[in-house]
Design an enzyme around this catalytic site. Structure first.
Site, short mmCIF file in Angstrom:
data_model
loop_
_atom_site.label_atom_id
_atom_site.label_comp_id
_atom_site.label_asym_id
_atom_site.label_seq_id
_atom_site.Cartn_x
_atom_site.Cartn_y
_atom_site.Cartn_z
CG ASP A 25 -2.25 0.89 1.28
OD1 ASP A 25 -2.33 1.43 -0.09
OD2 ASP A 25 -2.58 1.13 1.99
CG ASN A 27 2.11 1.35 -5.21
OD1 ASN A 27 3.06 1.25 -4.52
ND2 ASN A 27 1.62 0.52 -5.82
N GLY A 28 -0.10 5.22 -4.75
CA GLY A 28 -0.68 6.56 -4.99
C GLY A 28 -0.20 7.89 -4.20
CG ASN A 73 -7.44 -2.65 -6.16
OD1 ASN A 73 -6.60 -3.29 -5.89
ND2 ASN A 73 -7.83 -1.53 -5.41
C1 FPP Z 1 -1.81 0.04 -3.33
O1 FPP Z 1 -1.52 1.19 -3.45
C2 FPP Z 1 -1.53 -0.50 -4.46
C3 FPP Z 1 -2.13 -1.23 -5.44
C4 FPP Z 1 -3.52 -1.29 -5.47
C5 FPP Z 1 -1.53 -1.76 -6.76
C6 FPP Z 1 -0.19 -2.43 -6.70
C7 FPP Z 1 0.09 -2.55 -7.91
C8 FPP Z 1 1.59 -2.69 -8.24
C9 FPP Z 1 2.59 -2.57 -7.26
C10 FPP Z 1 2.09 -2.81 -9.64
C11 FPP Z 1 1.90 -4.09 -10.33
C12 FPP Z 1 2.59 -5.31 -9.45
C13 FPP Z 1 3.28 -6.39 -9.94
C14 FPP Z 1 3.35 -7.53 -9.01
C15 FPP Z 1 4.16 -5.98 -11.19
P1 FPP Z 1 -2.71 2.47 -3.35
O2 FPP Z 1 -2.70 2.97 -4.84
O3 FPP Z 1 -3.88 2.05 -2.71
O4 FPP Z 1 -1.88 3.61 -2.62
P2 FPP Z 1 -2.56 5.03 -1.72
O5 FPP Z 1 -3.00 4.14 -0.42
O6 FPP Z 1 -1.24 5.79 -1.43
O7 FPP Z 1 -3.44 5.33 -2.57
#
Ligand code: FPP
Length: 243
Positions: A25, A27-28, A73
């Site tokens: 968690d 990334n965003g 998602n």
């Molecule tokens: C959660 O962070 C992350 C995800 C829903 C997507 C994860 C996907 C990847 C890392 C890319 C593809 C993976 C592989 C295995 C190649 P969030 O977007 O909810 O972050 P936030 O809470 O900050 O908004």
């Protein structure tokens, strides 16, 4: 398990985890903090996954499971869903090319029937290659995965394959996506939230949980070392008492 190779995580009486599962968690938020689109965070997050999977393999673990895309998602924007699917396609293509060389088995967990025919075909190819790599380190990527959905699919499958038989824990477990995978010893969630979010609901029964504020793209090998160290100091009793 090559525990000798992983004794660099000092102290503690527990052996190191054979299976770590991660809710990746943050990334965003990582991207937004840098003034970049959320999709840039997922791209760096995919790199982090590659790095951490290699590290876990080198430490001698058996399994790393990550939550890449949940059944919920799909509610995200078209752009964001498309970007994540694009990253997964790239990873599948790379895996088809490198799995045998790297001795890493890839397994996709979740309801893959809802994915594009192209992704489904790539997944089939990785499954064929994985069969040639028994006993190798396994990276499990949860894709269109939800813990409740998995349990419902397992129950339906059990009823179909064992009509009239009594339902048992072993019976359900044998029909889960994780049928051949030991339960995770340790579940890590990055990104500062303290919840399970429908991840491995059946399998988490006796997992140790660890939450960190580190955002997934910043998660490092040192964070894995720290998590293993914390795990080794936990007292796992599985509902029993210490003798
Ligand atoms: C959660 O962070 C992350 C995800 C829903 C997507 C994860 C996907 C990847 C890392 C890319 C593809 C993976 C592989 C295995 C190649 P969030 O977007 O909810 O972050 P936030 O809470 O900050 O908004």
């Amino acid at each position: 398990m090559a525990t000798d190779t992983i004794d660099r995580a000092a102290g503690g009486s527990q052996p190191i985890p054979r299976h770590i599962a991660i809710i990746m968690d943050g990334n965003g938020r990582w991207a937004q903090q840098k003034g970049m689109p959320r999709t840039a965070g997922h791209a760096v997050g995919a790199e982090t996954f590659r790095r951490i999977a290699t590290y876990c393999k080198d430490l001698g673990m058996d399994h790393l499971t990550v939550y890449a895309f949940s059944t919920e998602n799909w509610k995200r924007s078209r752009d964001e869903v498309g970007a994540i699917m694009g990253l997964l396609k790239k990873y599948l293509l790379e895996s088809i090319e490198k799995m045998e060389r790297d001795r890493i088995r890839l397994k996709i967990l979740g309801d893959t029937s809802a994915l594009s025919p192209e992704l489904q075909e790539l997944i089939r190819k990785t499954e064929i290659i994985a069969e040639r790599l028994p006993g190798c380190f396994q990276a499990n990527v949860c894709l269109n995965y939800g813990g409740r959905d998995e349990i419902v699919r397992a129950a339906e499958r059990f009823r179909r394959e064992h009509p009239g038989e009594p339902i048992t824990e072993e019976g359900i477990a044998s029909c889960l996506d994780t049928a051949d995978i030991p339960d995770p010893d340790l579940i890590i969630r990055t990104g500062g939230e303290y919840r399970i979010s429908n991840f491995l609901l059946w399998q988490c029964a006796y997992a140790e949980l660890l939450f960190t504020d580190v955002l997934w793209p910043d998660f490092s090998e040192k964070d894995i070392d720290d998590a293993i160290d914390a795990f080794r100091h936990r007292d796992r009793r599985y509902g029993g008492v210490k003798v």
